[in-house]
Design a protein around this motif. Sequence first.
Motif, short mmCIF file in Angstrom:
data_model
loop_
_atom_site.label_atom_id
_atom_site.label_comp_id
_atom_site.label_asym_id
_atom_site.label_seq_id
_atom_site.Cartn_x
_atom_site.Cartn_y
_atom_site.Cartn_z
N THR A 88 48.44 35.76 71.61
CA THR A 88 47.83 35.96 70.29
C THR A 88 47.06 37.27 70.25
O THR A 88 47.20 38.06 69.30
N LYS A 89 46.24 37.52 71.26
CA LYS A 89 45.46 38.76 71.32
C LYS A 89 46.37 39.98 71.44
O LYS A 89 46.12 41.02 70.81
N ARG A 90 47.39 39.86 72.25
CA ARG A 90 48.27 41.02 72.47
C ARG A 90 48.98 41.41 71.18
O ARG A 90 49.09 42.60 70.84
N GLU A 92 48.10 40.63 67.99
CA GLU A 92 47.16 41.06 66.96
C GLU A 92 46.57 42.44 67.26
O GLU A 92 46.13 43.13 66.34
N ALA A 93 46.55 42.84 68.53
CA ALA A 93 45.99 44.14 68.90
C ALA A 93 46.94 45.30 68.62
O ALA A 93 46.53 46.46 68.65
N ASN A 94 48.21 45.01 68.37
CA ASN A 94 49.20 46.07 68.13
C ASN A 94 49.35 46.26 66.62
O ASN A 94 49.85 45.37 65.93
N PRO A 95 48.95 47.42 66.08
CA PRO A 95 49.04 47.63 64.62
C PRO A 95 50.47 47.67 64.10
O PRO A 95 50.68 47.54 62.90
N GLN A 96 51.44 47.85 64.98
CA GLN A 96 52.84 47.89 64.56
C GLN A 96 53.49 46.50 64.60
O GLN A 96 54.66 46.38 64.26
N TRP A 97 52.72 45.50 65.02
CA TRP A 97 53.27 44.15 65.13
C TRP A 97 52.62 43.21 64.12
O TRP A 97 51.47 43.40 63.72
N GLU A 98 53.38 42.23 63.73
CA GLU A 98 52.89 41.17 62.85
C GLU A 98 53.18 39.82 63.50
O GLU A 98 54.32 39.54 63.86
N LEU A 99 52.14 39.01 63.67
CA LEU A 99 52.30 37.72 64.33
C LEU A 99 53.04 36.74 63.43
O LEU A 99 52.64 36.50 62.29
N VAL A 100 54.13 36.20 63.95
CA VAL A 100 54.89 35.19 63.21
C VAL A 100 54.34 33.80 63.55
O VAL A 100 53.85 33.08 62.68
#
Length: 225
Positions: A88-90, A92-100
């Motif tokens: 979850t942290k990993r 959310e910490a990446n601005p190019q990623w969106e958590l599904v």
Amino acid sequence: MAKPLDPKAIEAERQTSSRAERREQKRCQMQDGISYNQRGNGVIIIPPQKRRELAEEPPKLRVAAYCRVSTQEEQQVGSFDMQIHHFTKRIEANPQWELVEIYQDEGISATTVEKRLGFQKMIADAVDGKIDLILTKSISRFGRNIVDILDNLRTLSALNPPVSVEFETEGITYTGDGRNNLLISLLAALAEMESQQKSEAIKAGIRWRMAEGIYKFSVQNAHVP
């Protein structure tokens, strides 16, 4: 008898006449230019510079994670919670990623995918085009049956666009391009062998404890009126 003309005077007069003609010619050209511009034919229209369109931000990568532990023992529960927190942290910490979603199977055997409802939902969502990348701790977390592991990886890589799977512990990302196929096959086979060895060790321990009379288990008897 007429007096002869002075050559110098003639030359001076000629130069004066030439300068006057040139001035008159320039004056006529200027007047013609002014008249042309007044009619609008000489107006140069300079269009405003187009504003640079703001570069569109690339769409975020839709990332999911899969977490699983095979037993509900206290140590495994801690590992399960840590997996969820870590991914979850990993993501959310990446601005190019969106958590599904963090897909979960707790206390479920990895021998087959039949009972792993979280895993089945993840594959279904990937097929429906909701996921671009899947993160998981290791190949053994993804599964311990080599057939199931490879079949599911092929399913994901055959999608359009394909869904990649990153195995964090092994440092491998499966994209279906063939580069890591052999290595993943070997690691999947080792994971299956390890699962079988653990299963046999547990069964052997149970048989030994039963033979020594120290194996304890509870049986819930049906109530007989």
